[in-house]
Design an enzyme around this catalytic site. Structure first.
Site, PDB file in Angstrom:
ATOM      1  CB  SER A 113      -2.098   3.188  -8.725  1.00  0.00           C
ATOM      2  OG  SER A 113      -2.655   2.166  -7.994  1.00  0.00           O
ATOM      3  N   GLY A 144       0.774  -1.388   0.129  1.00  0.00           N
ATOM      4  CA  GLY A 144       0.045   0.041   0.026  1.00  0.00           C
ATOM      5  C   GLY A 144       0.926   1.306  -0.014  1.00  0.00           C
ATOM      6  CG  LEU A 145       4.944   1.258   0.594  1.00  0.00           C
ATOM      7  CD1 LEU A 145       6.632   0.843   0.453  1.00  0.00           C
ATOM      8  CD2 LEU A 145       4.986   2.227   1.899  1.00  0.00           C
ATOM      9  CG  ASP A 185      -2.215   8.513  -4.072  1.00  0.00           C
ATOM     10  OD1 ASP A 185      -2.739   9.574  -4.215  1.00  0.00           O
ATOM     11  OD2 ASP A 185      -2.436   7.391  -4.012  1.00  0.00           O
TER      12      ASP A 185
HETATM   13  O1  PMV Z   1      -4.576   3.427   1.665  1.00  0.00           O
HETATM   14  P1  PMV Z   1      -3.950   4.457   1.181  1.00  0.00           P
HETATM   15  O2  PMV Z   1      -2.378   4.425   1.621  1.00  0.00           O
HETATM   16  O3  PMV Z   1      -3.870   4.787  -0.356  1.00  0.00           O
HETATM   17  O4  PMV Z   1      -4.284   5.709   1.833  1.00  0.00           O
HETATM   18  C1  PMV Z   1      -5.525   6.166   1.598  1.00  0.00           C
HETATM   19  C2  PMV Z   1      -5.910   7.606   2.447  1.00  0.00           C
HETATM   20  C3  PMV Z   1      -7.136   8.262   2.400  1.00  0.00           C
HETATM   21  O5  PMV Z   1      -7.168   9.528   3.040  1.00  0.00           O
HETATM   22  C4  PMV Z   1      -8.214   7.301   3.076  1.00  0.00           C
HETATM   23  C5  PMV Z   1      -7.711   8.369   0.800  1.00  0.00           C
HETATM   24  C6  PMV Z   1      -7.193   9.394   0.170  1.00  0.00           C
HETATM   25  O6  PMV Z   1      -6.958   9.256  -1.170  1.00  0.00           O
HETATM   26  O7  PMV Z   1      -6.476  10.271   0.827  1.00  0.00           O
END
Ligand code: PMV
Length: 281
Positions: free
Chosen positions: A75, A71-72, A114
């Site tokens: 994509s 989950g880093l 991300d």
């Molecule tokens: O699951 P991850 O590591 O992609 O984190 C998601 C974080 C959220 O705030 C829940 C969603 C987002 O896009 O900000």
């Protein structure tokens, strides 16, 4: 030519960031690499990048120094790295804007935290559609523990949306409280007051628990880390699985790593504050 972009870890403010509140994200030393060749990973995102900035028939292969399961952010990193390949002179802002559109088109949801980490790198204070602020941080004493469970980010976002619909005032109050601690965390991180930042992680975790996104396994790793001497710990990202993070004094790092593994977690060795998208030699 080859380009690369870093993965990310959410430090503070997950979920609230989707609704316009601030978060803090750091880019990690694990990277995703893109070069010309036969597509190997996430073809959807590469195809969308080619459609945006490339020519028909172009193909890219991607490889990463980290497993997609952690989950880093593979994509967003693959999309950002592919766009950099297609337009090496593009600014981080241009890459971010285009990559974020692609992610939203394909996934339908997400704050873009991300994507911002993959494009800019470093550690960033981020508010969707509003603020991208690099923070001058050094030597964050962070440990990362993987639960062994792959989280489904989109369904976690949907769970929180449902909760918000059922109980809007309560959830808004939680988001506001999270936003307040993000502001303090930003200042304390710049000042290197990691002990206080750890305590703020504990507070953030309490709110994430209230939102219903923590799990028993995350709690097990968090409490193991804390018992072994961490200043504070929380889940990182959507919850439901993936990783927990904690901050700890140097002399406790070894004991904490061991405690996380004994509790059934896998310690992932990453450096934080890594460089953003780049052309590799
Ligand atoms: O699951 P991850 O590591 O992609 O984190 C998601 C974080 C959220 O705030 C829940 C969603 C987002 O896009 O900000």
């Amino acid at each position: 030519m080859k380009t690369s972009a870093p993965g990310k870890l959410m430090l503070f403010g997950e979920h609230a960031v989707v609704y316009g509140y601030p978060c803090i994200v750091t880019a990690v030393s694990e990277r995703l690499y893109v070069s010309e060749g036969v597509p190997t990973q996430d073809p959807k995102f590469i195809e969308a990048a080619v459609k945006a900035w490339g020519k028909p028939g172009m193909n890219f292969s991607a490889s990463s120094s980290f497993s997609g399961k952690f989950g880093l952010g593979s994509s967003s990193a693959v999309t950002v790295a592919a766009l950099k390949f297609l337009r090496p002179m593009a600014t981080n802002r241009e890459i971010f804007d285009t990559a974020y559109k692609i992610i939203l088109d394909i996934q339908g949801k997400g704050s873009g935290f991300d994507v911002v980490a993959a494009a800019y790198g470093g550690t960033l204070y981020y508010i969707k559609d509003k603020t991208i602020e690099p923070l001058a941080i050094s030597d964050m004493p962070l440990i990362v523990g993987y639960t062994g469970i792959k989280a489904d980010t989109v369904s976690m976002i949907e769970n929180v949306a449902k909760k918000k619909k059922e109980n809007p005032q309560k959830v808004e109050r939680i988001f506001e409280a999270i936003a307040k601690l993000v502001e303090e965390a930003k200042i304390k991180m710049i000042g290197g007051d990691w002990e206080r930042v750890g305590i703020l992680m504990d507070f953030n975790q309490e709110y994430l628990r209230d939102l219903g996104v923590s799990t028993q396994k995350l709690e097990d790793l968090i409490s193991a880390a804390k018992k072994a001497g961490a200043w504070g710990a929380k889940l990182s990202g959507a919850g439901g699985g993936d990783c927990m993070i904690c901050l700890a004094p140097n002399d406790k790092q070894q004991a904490i790593r061991k405690a996380i593994e004994e509790a059934g977690g896998e310690v992932i060795d990453v450096d934080t504050d890594a460089e953003g998208v780049r052309i590799e030699k």
